[in-house]
Design an enzyme around this catalytic site. Structure first.
Site, PDB file in Angstrom:
ATOM      1  CG  ASP A 237      -6.217  -3.138  -4.045  1.00 24.41           C
ATOM      2  OD1 ASP A 237      -6.819  -2.168  -3.532  1.00 24.41           O
ATOM      3  OD2 ASP A 237      -5.088  -3.498  -3.683  1.00 24.41           O
TER       4      ASP A 237
ATOM      5  CB  SER B 288      -0.953  -0.047   1.205  1.00 26.99           C
ATOM      6  OG  SER B 288      -1.890   0.997   1.168  1.00 26.99           O
TER       7      SER B 288
END
Length: 630
Positions: free
Chosen positions: A454, A402
């Site tokens: 995602d 991330s």
């Protein structure tokens, strides 16, 4: 029922309090019921049937005054040590407490979401002579923009009051406020409008996917050299993901092992630092070291440095010797705190000082600052020198998930001049990270891994602007009340079923028609807003402040094959393939757009893919990457 129990000292006051409270609540319930009934009328773009809503809201707002006065009197009377039945007194205390909770939460909500500037006040300089002359219009626009930024900065400071007030934090507040004020400056949407738009977009995407023939699917097939090393890179991703997960420390470990995790690392939290811990450099280890050891399977002597120092633009990281792969691993932690969120939201582009022969070296400002902090710690504090003095023949590998993936990618670019053999594995990195030239340059030594739908690898300022346009368009074409959209959307997200066949911009239209807003959309846009046009001078499309940015390196996409149900992941099967960055150029809406970003879900998917490929379960030739892009 309890009238006889109020025959005591102070009972008359309490009885009066209850009677007036019941009457007041009855009036409030009637007002709120009227608000509910009126709000169900019309559509999002047709507020005419709801013209009485403002009067009802003012009535409800006025009722807060007697509600606050009566709650204050109730608190004062209860504080007088009333000698009445304990059950009655406790009941009244509960009503007083609940009343104050409702009042305070309402006040906080109004402070956070109320727009004092109004939704349709901003005439853009390009609106022409119909408003003001160009000089006055420019001045007015500049003043309103500054006021909107100030409002957003106040909101962010209020929500992040515990973060601190150093220079980096103040800069992050300003950057985040400017991003939000710019993004919402030309629309008149409330949160429920956005939720309805996202619901419609998801169903629209599923409609397109269901109606598309297999031969219509766009597939980016990699060449033989890329396919040949896919297995090797997947194995590396599977191995190094453990380090990216370990960088999160004990919270992720407990989340992944809710029944046994606390027992395994509890001893490390309770006892004092041992001599073994003192051999590892770092700060603020607390319970983290035990979870890191369990996650990576390494010994304490394999770690060079572990830091959980966490501030705006300053991320936690660890450095370890991986003897299995003969590498020095630098793992950067992803988003875990408000400070990290502010780093994420500092989305301007800034130029990097690099010696890599690339002309346009620009990147995401907040992530670049975080990468520079880790770089300075690694180089200036001699951490990497210490690691390579122990294992000089090892290769440098930088990993992260991330926000940590973005910082790891920029850090690898910074380190490549000193360590030409550096490799980086970025798990679920943000899309809005690197300039086009840096993206091409990073393909030589960075591999990114993306799972399913995602949202983070598809998230950039440019993609958010595109999403806003799509939300405006799908809302303007829908002729259903908002409550029906939301109710059907909730049912569809939870239990599936057939998507709602609401009219969309793709029905009988062409892409060229999208350059001008529809009549319905005009009610959602501020006067003269230029942002809807694809050739506009939208602030978010500014080539200097918010240029298009791209994800790092070559991209491996783990796609889910078939459907495994809305929330069941036990039977999910995944297929890995090399993908082009263009397959992540639009944000996809769905129930897994957030869960696919979770590191534990990504680790399970990686385990499944690696096990399947080891058993010679090959992917089909066709892909489904772009079928549900609207």
């Amino acid at each position: 029922m309890h009238r006889g129990k109020l025959d005591c000292a102070g009972g008359v006051l309490l009885s009066s309090y209850l009677i007036v409270l019941i009457v007041l609540l009855a009036v409030i319930i009637c007002t709120v019921s009227a608000i509910v009934c009126v709000s169900m009328k019309g559509t999002i773009c047709n507020p005419g049937p709801r013209k009485s809503m403002s009067k009802l809201l003012y009535i409800r707002l006025a009722l807060f005054l007697p509600e606050m006065v009566w709650a204050s009197l109730g608190a004062a009377w209860i504080a007088d040590d009333v000698q009445c039945d304990k059950t009655v007194v406790n009941g009244i205390i509960a009503t007083v407490v609940i009343s104050w909770i409702i009042i305070i939460s309402t006040v906080v909500t109004i402070i956070v979401v109320f727009d004092p500037l109004g939704g349709k006040m901003a005439p853009y300089p390009s609106a022409g002579p119909n408003h003001l002359d160009s000089h006055e219009s420019s001045q007015l626009f500049s003043g309103l923009k500054t006021a909107a930024t100030s409002v957003w900065e106040t909101r962010i400071k209020f929500l992040c009051c515990c973060v601190g007030n150093d220079d980096h934090t103040r800069v992050a507040f300003s950057s985040t406020a400017e991003l939000f004020s710019t993004y919402f400056s030309d629309t008149d949407l409330v949160p429920s409008d956005i939720a309805a738009g996202l619901t419609l977009l998801h169903q629209q995407q599923d409609n397109i996917r269901n109606g598309q023939e297999p031969d219509e699917v766009i597939s980016h097939s990699p060449g033989p050299p890329q396919e040949a090393d896919l297995d090797a890179e997947l194995a590396n991703c599977h191995h190094y993901m453990q380090f990216a997960a370990a960088a999160y420390g004990w919270p992720l470990y407990i989340y992944r092992n809710p029944f046994t995790g606390l027992c395994k690392i509890g001893g490390d939290c309770c006892r004092n630092r041992t001599t073994e811990y003192d051999l590892v450099g770092g700060d603020q280890l607390h319970c983290h070291f035990g979870s890191i050891l369990h996650t990576t399977g390494l010994q304490y002597r394999d770690f060079i440095h572990i830091s959980f120092h966490d501030k705006v633009y300053e991320l936690p990281f660890l450095v370890a010797l991986d003897h299995r792969k003969e590498s020095v691993v630098v793992a950067v932690r992803g988003t875990m705190s408000l400070q990290d969120i502010l780093t994420d939201l500092s989305a301007e582009s800034e130029t990097l000082s690099l010696e890599c022969g690339v002309q346009d070296c620009s990147a995401h400002k907040g992530i670049s600052q975080a990468a520079r902090y880790v770089y300075q710690r690694l180089v200036n504090d001699g951490i990497l020198s210490q690691a390579f003095s122990i294992a000089p023949e090892y290769q440098l590998v930088v990993v992260g998930h991330s926000l940590g993936a973005g910082a790891a990618a920029v850090l690898a670019i910074m380190l490549r001049n000193s360590y030409p053999q550096v490799r980086c594995y970025a798990f679920s990195p943000p899309r809005g990270l690197l300039s086009k030239s840096l993206y091409e340059y990073s393909k030589n030594f960075i591999v990114s891994l993306v799972l399913g739908k995602d949202v983070i690898p598809r998230l950039s300022v440019t993609n958010l602007e595109d999403l806003k346009k799509r939300i405006l368009r799908v809302i303007a074409h829908c002729n259903k009340p908002k409550y029906k959209i939301l109710l059907h959307g909730c049912w569809y997200e939870l239990f599936g079923g057939s998507p709602d066949n609401s009219p969309t911009e793709l029905d009988g239209g062409t892409q060229g028609d999208l350059t001008q807003p529809l009549l319905g959309e005009q009610s959602l846009l501020t006067h003269g807003s230029p942002t809807y046009s694809f050739s506009s001078d939208s602030p978010l499309e500014s080539p200097t402040k918010y240029p298009p940015l791209y994800p790092p390196g070559r991209i491996i996409h783990l796609e889910e094959e078939g459907t495994s149900g809305r929330f069941c992941r036990a039977a999910a099967q995944y297929c890995a393939r090399w993908s082009h960055e263009s397959q992540f150029s639009k944000i996809l809406i769905g129930p897994k757009m957030l869960t696919d970003h979770m590191p534990d879900v990504l680790m399970k998917a990686l385990d499944s893919v690696v096990a399947d490929r080891a058993a010679f379960v090959l992917c089909p030739a066709g892909g489904s990457s772009n079928v549900d892009v609207v």
